[in-house]
Enzyme design. Structure first.
Site, PDB file in Angstrom:
ATOM      1  N   CYS A   3       0.870  -1.189   0.000  1.00 44.85           N
ATOM      2  CA  CYS A   3       0.000   0.000   0.000  1.00 44.85           C
ATOM      3  C   CYS A   3       0.899   1.229   0.000  1.00 44.85           C
ATOM      4  CB  CYS A   3      -0.976  -0.028   1.181  1.00 44.85           C
ATOM      5  SG  CYS A   3      -0.208   0.053   2.814  1.00 44.85           S
ATOM      6  N   ARG A   9      -3.307  -0.545   5.533  1.00 41.65           N
ATOM      7  CA  ARG A   9      -3.881  -1.654   4.761  1.00 41.65           C
ATOM      8  C   ARG A   9      -2.949  -2.850   4.619  1.00 41.65           C
ATOM      9  NH1 ARG A   9      -5.241   2.061  -0.281  1.00 41.65           N
ATOM     10  NH2 ARG A   9      -3.338   3.004   0.562  1.00 41.65           N
ATOM     11  N   ASP A 119      -8.339   3.669   1.303  1.00 46.70           N
ATOM     12  CA  ASP A 119      -7.350   4.075   2.297  1.00 46.70           C
ATOM     13  C   ASP A 119      -8.070   4.586   3.548  1.00 46.70           C
ATOM     14  OD1 ASP A 119      -5.236   5.029   3.700  1.00 46.70           O
ATOM     15  OD2 ASP A 119      -4.394   6.211   2.064  1.00 46.70           O
TER      16      ASP A 119
HETATM   17  P1  4NP Z   1      -1.832   2.864   4.048  1.00 47.69           P
HETATM   18  O1  4NP Z   1      -2.426   4.270   4.543  1.00 47.69           O
HETATM   19  O2  4NP Z   1      -1.305   3.101   2.637  1.00 47.69           O
HETATM   20  O3  4NP Z   1      -2.993   1.953   4.050  1.00 47.69           O
HETATM   21  O4  4NP Z   1      -0.740   2.487   5.029  1.00 47.69           O
HETATM   22  C1  4NP Z   1      -1.657   5.435   4.522  1.00 47.69           C
HETATM   23  C2  4NP Z   1      -0.923   5.768   5.624  1.00 47.69           C
HETATM   24  C3  4NP Z   1      -0.166   6.926   5.610  1.00 47.69           C
HETATM   25  C4  4NP Z   1      -0.135   7.715   4.486  1.00 47.69           C
HETATM   26  C5  4NP Z   1      -0.868   7.362   3.361  1.00 47.69           C
HETATM   27  C6  4NP Z   1      -1.634   6.221   3.380  1.00 47.69           C
HETATM   28  N1  4NP Z   1       0.635   8.903   4.472  1.00 47.69           N
HETATM   29  O5  4NP Z   1       0.686   9.570   3.439  1.00 47.69           O
HETATM   30  O6  4NP Z   1       1.273   9.237   5.493  1.00 47.69           O
END
Ligand code: 4NP
Length: 153
Positions: A3, A9, A119
């Site tokens: 991800c 995720r 997300d």
């Molecule tokens: P993930 O969610 O891709 O599901 O881990 C996110 C967590 C942090 C960020 C973006 C998506 N971020 O830009 O910090």
């Protein structure tokens, strides 16, 4: 399992597939990574940990790492949670993007639909439950696919 941040995720996807593979007696090496480096070294988001634990899946010891080009050599199959993640993987890999190994995770459940795991990062707890249910269904399909294949061999 890939991800963006490797804290919401894909840690769930890693934990769920590990849990189910172990139950099925499959000796797979399963890992996760994120395409951005913002959270490298961090544990999964507290709400991902909480939701996983409610299902008996322990992910608290995972630590975020960044997706690297070599992952295309190290792994046979790479599941991305969303299209923007695939685009980032292509950017990171430059000429070494292994299209034949890469798939949107939800296409295991609904082939060709290109559904994305949303997300949950900016939202409250219910989003994490939705994500868990989606990933779990896709992981059930993956296990089913490979265990059926084995019994037919
Ligand atoms: P993930 O969610 O891709 O599901 O881990 C996110 C967590 C942090 C960020 C973006 C998506 N971020 O830009 O910090």
């Amino acid at each position: 399992m890939v991800c963006l941040g490797n804290i919401c995720r894909s840690p769930l996807a890693e934990g769920i597939l590990k849990h189910k593979a172990a139950q099925a007696g499959l000796e797979w090496y399963i890992d996760s990574a994120g395409t951005n480096g913002y959270h490298v070294g961090e544990a999964p988001h507290p709400l991902s940990q909480k939701v996983a634990r409610l299902h008996g899946v322990e992910i608290s010891k995972q630590r975020a790492r960044k997706f690297v080009t070599e992952d295309f050599q190290r792994f046979d199959k790479i599941y991305a949670m969303a299209e923007d993640v695939v685009e980032e993987m292509q950017r990171i890999a430059r000429g070494k993007f292994a299209e034949e190994k890469t798939e949107l995770l939800m296409n295991e459940l609904n082939p060709g639909k290109n559904e994305e795991v949303p997300d949950p990062w900016y939202g409250p707890e219910p989003g994490y439950h939705i994500v868990y249910e989606m990933i779990e269904k896709a992981c059930d399909k993956i296990i089913e696919k490979y265990t059926l294949k084995n019994t037919q061999d």
